[in-house]
Design an enzyme around this catalytic site. Structure first.
Site, PDB file in Angstrom:
ATOM      1  CE  LYS A 207      -1.811   2.409   3.174  1.00 52.55           C
ATOM      2  NZ  LYS A 207      -1.789   3.859   2.384  1.00 52.55           N
ATOM      3  N   GLY A 259       7.279   4.616   7.706  1.00 56.76           N
ATOM      4  CA  GLY A 259       6.500   5.877   8.206  1.00 56.76           C
ATOM      5  C   GLY A 259       6.868   6.452   9.802  1.00 56.76           C
ATOM      6  CB  SER A 260       4.446   8.626  11.626  1.00 53.92           C
ATOM      7  OG  SER A 260       3.470   7.795  11.922  1.00 53.92           O
ATOM      8  CB  THR A 261       7.692   7.266  15.907  1.00 56.86           C
ATOM      9  OG1 THR A 261       8.748   7.922  15.278  1.00 56.86           O
ATOM     10  CG2 THR A 261       7.908   6.668  17.029  1.00 56.86           C
ATOM     11  N   GLY A 264       4.043   3.455  13.516  1.00 56.71           N
ATOM     12  CA  GLY A 264       4.609   2.172  14.109  1.00 56.71           C
ATOM     13  C   GLY A 264       4.567   1.480  15.365  1.00 56.71           C
ATOM     14  CD  GLU A 281      13.204   4.055   7.620  1.00 54.81           C
ATOM     15  OE1 GLU A 281      13.381   4.832   8.394  1.00 54.81           O
ATOM     16  OE2 GLU A 281      13.400   4.233   6.557  1.00 54.81           O
ATOM     17  CB  CYS A 315      13.226   8.829   7.813  1.00 57.45           C
ATOM     18  SG  CYS A 315      13.990   7.792   6.368  1.00 57.45           S
ATOM     19  CD  GLU A 412      10.411  12.324  11.496  1.00 57.66           C
ATOM     20  OE1 GLU A 412       9.634  11.544  12.071  1.00 57.66           O
ATOM     21  OE2 GLU A 412      11.450  11.962  10.902  1.00 57.66           O
TER      22      GLU A 412
HETATM   23  P1  NAI Z   1       1.991   7.719   8.411  1.00 60.70           P
HETATM   24  O1  NAI Z   1       2.760   7.054   9.314  1.00 60.70           O
HETATM   25  O2  NAI Z   1       0.703   8.080   8.800  1.00 60.70           O
HETATM   26  O3  NAI Z   1       1.896   7.220   7.099  1.00 60.70           O
HETATM   27  C1  NAI Z   1       2.737   6.257   6.532  1.00 60.70           C
HETATM   28  C2  NAI Z   1       1.878   5.101   5.864  1.00 60.70           C
HETATM   29  O4  NAI Z   1       1.245   4.635   6.762  1.00 60.70           O
HETATM   30  C3  NAI Z   1       0.919   5.509   4.941  1.00 60.70           C
HETATM   31  O5  NAI Z   1       0.698   4.686   3.712  1.00 60.70           O
HETATM   32  C4  NAI Z   1      -0.424   5.474   5.649  1.00 60.70           C
HETATM   33  O6  NAI Z   1      -1.667   5.378   4.866  1.00 60.70           O
HETATM   34  C5  NAI Z   1      -0.192   4.178   6.393  1.00 60.70           C
HETATM   35  N1  NAI Z   1      -0.921   4.268   7.696  1.00 60.70           N
HETATM   36  C6  NAI Z   1      -1.281   5.284   8.769  1.00 60.70           C
HETATM   37  N2  NAI Z   1      -2.095   4.804   9.849  1.00 60.70           N
HETATM   38  C7  NAI Z   1      -1.834   3.479   9.669  1.00 60.70           C
HETATM   39  C8  NAI Z   1      -2.186   2.206  10.533  1.00 60.70           C
HETATM   40  N3  NAI Z   1      -3.066   2.537  11.591  1.00 60.70           N
HETATM   41  N4  NAI Z   1      -2.066   1.091   9.899  1.00 60.70           N
HETATM   42  C9  NAI Z   1      -1.399   0.884   8.971  1.00 60.70           C
HETATM   43  N5  NAI Z   1      -1.084   1.949   8.132  1.00 60.70           N
HETATM   44  C10 NAI Z   1      -1.251   3.221   8.445  1.00 60.70           C
HETATM   45  O7  NAI Z   1       2.771   9.219   8.289  1.00 60.70           O
HETATM   46  P2  NAI Z   1       2.139  10.624   8.008  1.00 60.70           P
HETATM   47  O8  NAI Z   1       0.786  10.833   8.898  1.00 60.70           O
HETATM   48  O9  NAI Z   1       2.079  10.671   6.533  1.00 60.70           O
HETATM   49  O10 NAI Z   1       3.474  11.636   8.397  1.00 60.70           O
HETATM   50  C11 NAI Z   1       3.470  11.980   9.679  1.00 60.70           C
HETATM   51  C12 NAI Z   1       4.783  11.933  10.261  1.00 60.70           C
HETATM   52  O11 NAI Z   1       5.466  10.836  10.084  1.00 60.70           O
HETATM   53  C13 NAI Z   1       5.561  12.980   9.358  1.00 60.70           C
HETATM   54  O12 NAI Z   1       5.453  14.338   9.852  1.00 60.70           O
HETATM   55  C14 NAI Z   1       6.912  12.545   9.721  1.00 60.70           C
HETATM   56  O13 NAI Z   1       7.517  13.027  10.992  1.00 60.70           O
HETATM   57  C15 NAI Z   1       6.722  11.048   9.878  1.00 60.70           C
HETATM   58  N6  NAI Z   1       7.314  10.355   8.714  1.00 60.70           N
HETATM   59  C16 NAI Z   1       8.306   9.628   8.601  1.00 60.70           C
HETATM   60  C17 NAI Z   1       8.686   8.916   7.385  1.00 60.70           C
HETATM   61  C18 NAI Z   1       9.768   8.159   7.380  1.00 60.70           C
HETATM   62  O14 NAI Z   1      10.356   7.671   6.314  1.00 60.70           O
HETATM   63  N7  NAI Z   1      10.447   7.518   8.612  1.00 60.70           N
HETATM   64  C19 NAI Z   1       7.920   9.003   6.269  1.00 60.70           C
HETATM   65  C20 NAI Z   1       6.663   9.756   6.222  1.00 60.70           C
HETATM   66  C21 NAI Z   1       6.397  10.430   7.448  1.00 60.70           C
END
Ligand code: NAI
Ligand code: MG
Length: 501
Positions: A207, A259-261, A264, A281, A315, A412
């Site tokens: 996804k 994605g976000s902590t 995670g 990650e 990240c 972050e």
């Molecule tokens: P997010 O963690 O919500 O989204 C990342 C992915 O997870 C997306 O595909 C989203 O649809 C999916 N997702 C969201 N909730 C989920 C759940 N409960 N179960 C499974 N999948 C889920 O990140 P978001 O809201 O876009 O960004 C928020 C913050 O996260 C950013 O401000 C940044 O600090 C951090 N971030 C870190 C990244 C990294 O590469 N480590 C990448 C993107 C964001």
């Protein structure tokens, strides 16, 4: 080796001294827009399940927009739990009946083919990545797309050599891998996830992030074209609930998340007590450390690369700068000069250094943090480069002389915002750099090899770059400590995440 932040920026001579008026004048660069004429985008994208494009069971779609213009690019299918179930079933059947029976050599051929097809369509992928995500075309063209192809090439090479990767051990594929990726490197993250999974003999349900689904869907077109057996890779689009449906599906053997902590942690709780293998990650708050003996100009360029290009949407961004006292004034002045001459604006322009923030939500998050910085009474320097009035653009920003306890040092931000702190001794900077819940990456700038080795062993970070920053290669593993997650992606280590050993 590729530099996440194209080296081309260093070639631009950004300013000249006008001796008469004794002031710095910027060179104006003529616009150099990349064309969109060669790309093909459908108005509406369905789900890619079992080798076919299928409509979402709930009939729902959402818009993907261009964050630089706020214009709609396409409608994207919103997958429900039932759609995810269909995708997992397809992946299971493909695993049992086809993919797990193929030899590594045969699997490798398909993966090589996917890599070559990405290369052939590199320009189209770069343009779509930039339109959908907002990052400067220079980045998607020189970094994201070539690195994505390289990942497929690299892991294609491992497919028939797994027993050599782990000598005297028996290795087995896991089954169905559920993979959830973020919006900062949409195609590259898809490659990081899919390539090792396939090489190790697993099938995939992936996804992409809701704001950047398009290149993953274009990748599905390539997968179709490659003749990969139906169901081996399934792409389902949607929001967090679609991701949760993948994580919670009982027939998924492996979950990989970037994605976000916060999310995670939700996933870690959901997977606890099941047999699912998990890699996470997550975020970072990486330190870039400049010693007095460092090559200062090179270091300043490295800091700019580390946090400002790609809008800070990395990240492992070097978001905390530590500079040794003796050179602090010089470094900060040079940094400000360099920031004032960065080009912010149309991501499709080949001159652009800093494109658009990926979404309104992320834009608001960054503004919120800058406000907190002001309320805390920190000295704030925003570059005075011109910024377009439409779209989500954020000026490169310094938070100067900030306390270790500040929210801006601890959390972050994921934007072009750099905190600046000074230090005197090596021990002091190690302590400060490690004083964070994260541990993804770090950078060290010094002339002394002994200092580099001392710091690489003492900094709690998955990657430590020396006299460079944000360099990536499929051969080297990447991943974090503490709240930055666990498991490694890339290199031989990246295979372990997709194997029973
Ligand atoms: P997010 O963690 O919500 O989204 C990342 C992915 O997870 C997306 O595909 C989203 O649809 C999916 N997702 C969201 N909730 C989920 C759940 N409960 N179960 C499974 N999948 C889920 O990140 P978001 O809201 O876009 O960004 C928020 C913050 O996260 C950013 O401000 C940044 O600090 C951090 N971030 C870190 C990244 C990294 O590469 N480590 C990448 C993107 C964001
Ligand atoms: Mg978009």
């Amino acid at each position: 080796m590729s530099d996440v932040f194209g080296l081309t920026s260093q070639i631009k001579i950004m300013s000249k001294k006008d001796t008469k008026q004794n002031e710095t004048v910027s060179w104006e660069l003529s616009p150099a827009p990349e064309s969109k004429g060669h790309i093909s985008l459908k108005p509406k994208y369905d789900l890619f399940i079992n080798g076919k494009w299928v409509k979402p069971s709930g009939g729902k779609y959402f818009d993907s927009i261009n964050p630089a213009t706020e214009e709609k690019l396409a409608e994207i299918a919103y997958a429900s739990e039932a759609d995810v179930d269909k995708a997992v079933k397809a992946a299971r059947e493909a695993y049992t009946n086809v993919w797990s029976k193929l030899s590594g050599r045969e699997r490798g051929k398909y993966i090589f083919r996917i890599a070559r097809l990405i290369q052939e369509r590199a320009r189209e992928f770069a343009v779509i990545e930039t339109l959908d995500g907002g990052k400067a075309i220079r980045e998607s063209r020189d970094v994201d797309v070539p690195l994505a192809a390289n990942h497929f090439f690299y892991y294609a090479g491992w497919a028939d050599k797994l027993e050599y990767a782990f000598p005297n051990r028996k290795v087995e594929s896991l089954g169905v891998a559920g993979q959830i990726i973020p919006w900062n490197f949409p195609l590259l993250m898809a490659a990081w996830k899919i390539a090792p999974a396939l090489a190790c003999g697993n099938t995939v349900v992936l996804k992409p992030a809701e704001t950047t689904s398009l290149t993953a869907l274009k990748l599905a077109e390539i997968i179709e074209e490659s003749g990969l057996p139906a169901g081996v890779v399934n792409i389902v689009t949607g929001y967090g609930d679609t991701g949760a449906a993948i994580v919670n599906h009982p027939d998924v053997n492996k979950v990989a998340f970037t994605g976000s902590t916060n999310v995670g942690k939700i996933i870690q709780r959901a997977v606890a007590g099941t047999n699912k293998k998990l890699t996470l990650e997550l975020g970072g708050k990486s330190a870039n450390i400049i010693f007095e003996d460092a090559p200062i100009d090179q270091a300043v360029e490295g800091i700019v690369n580390g946090i400002f290009f790609n809008q800070g949407h990395v990240c492992c961004a070097g978001s905390r700068l530590f500079v040794q006292e003796g050179v602090a004034d010089e470094v900060i002045q040079k940094l400000k000069d360099r920031m004032d001459h960065l080009y912010i604006g149309d991501p499709m322009d080949k001159n652009t250094d800093i494109g658009a923030i990926n979404s309104k939500e992320q834009f608001d998050t960054i503004r919120k943090y800058i406000k907190i910085g002001k309320a805390e009474g920190n000295e704030i320097y925003e570059s005075n480069c011109p910024v377009p009035s439409k779209g989500y653009f954020c000026r490169p920003t310094l938070i100067l002389d900030v306390a270790q306890s500040s929210t801006l040092v601890q959390e972050e931000i994921f934007g072009p915002v750099l905190t600046v702190q000074t230090f005197r001794t090596v021990d002091e900077v190690i302590q400060k750099a490690n004083n964070t819940p994260y541990g993804l990456a770090a950078g060290v700038w010094t002339d002394k090899g002994s200092k580099i080795f001392n710091l690489t062993t003492k900094l709690r970070a998955g990657v430590v770059w020396a006299n460079t920053y944000n360099r990536f290669d499929p051969v080297s593993p990447f991943g974090g400590y503490k709240e930055s997650g666990f498991g490694r992606e890339g290199g031989k280590h990246g295979l372990e995440a997709y194997l029973k050993i």
